[in-house]
Design an enzyme around this catalytic site. Structure first.
Site, short mmCIF file in Angstrom:
data_model
loop_
_atom_site.label_atom_id
_atom_site.label_comp_id
_atom_site.label_asym_id
_atom_site.label_seq_id
_atom_site.Cartn_x
_atom_site.Cartn_y
_atom_site.Cartn_z
N GLU A 39 -5.36 -0.06 2.89
CA GLU A 39 -4.14 -0.97 1.96
C GLU A 39 -2.83 -0.44 2.82
O GLU A 39 -2.01 -1.05 3.29
CB GLU A 39 -4.23 -0.66 0.68
CG GLU A 39 -5.14 -1.44 0.03
CD GLU A 39 -6.24 -0.58 -0.44
OE1 GLU A 39 -6.69 -0.68 -1.51
OE2 GLU A 39 -6.64 0.43 0.00
N CYS A 76 -6.34 1.64 -5.33
CA CYS A 76 -6.09 2.88 -6.21
C CYS A 76 -4.68 2.84 -6.44
O CYS A 76 -3.78 2.09 -6.15
CB CYS A 76 -6.60 4.16 -5.36
SG CYS A 76 -5.30 4.58 -3.92
#
Length: 144
Positions: A55, A83
């Site tokens: 990401e 996360c």
């Protein structure tokens, strides 16, 4: 094939690139106005950088492509639930939409309340979750 499934397939391709590089197989793509503007996969081993998640790589590339730090008109597709670090980065980028495949009950951002995401970020979960989960599971089975 619906649009979310189409772009999740692109994220899965990135996850397979990560696996081929002996990285945890997580992939991400950023889509803006119907066009993929950025791709990323985990690169923590290659870069010796614990922040080099799929990401983060994709967000950095997308901001460069957009010429600014906000991604409010964009969707990020990622194979596994982000996360907390990645969710916070999405918050700072004011990501418009997050679409993820497999949930991460041990390390996912959704363990935290209130959400780490920007309040306006739309979330879609479970897109092609079985294949996304299998990609990660198969990688760790092969490592054992």
């Amino acid at each position: 094939m619906d649009t979310d499934a189409k772009y999740m397939l692109e994220a899965l391709k990135e996850a397979h690139v990560a696996a081929a590089e002996d990285e945890v197989p997580i992939g991400a793509v950023v889509v803006c106005r119907g066009k993929v503007i950025a791709k990323g996969h985990n690169m923590t081993e290659r870069l010796h950088d614990p922040t080099a998640h799929a990401e983060m790589i994709a967000i950095t590339a997308a901001c460069e492509a957009m010429g600014g730090k906000y991604l409010n008109d964009c969707s990020l597709y990622v194979t596994v639930e982000p996360c907390p670090m990645c969710a916070a980065a999405m918050n700072w980028a004011q990501l418009g939409r997050l679409v993820y495949g497999a949930s991460d009950p041990k390390r996912g951002y959704s363990l935290f309340s209130p959400s780490l995401l920007h309040p306006k970020t739309e979330v879609v979960s479970g897109v092609d979750s079985e294949e996304c989960s299998k990609t990660v599971s198969d990688y760790f089975k092969a490592k054992r």
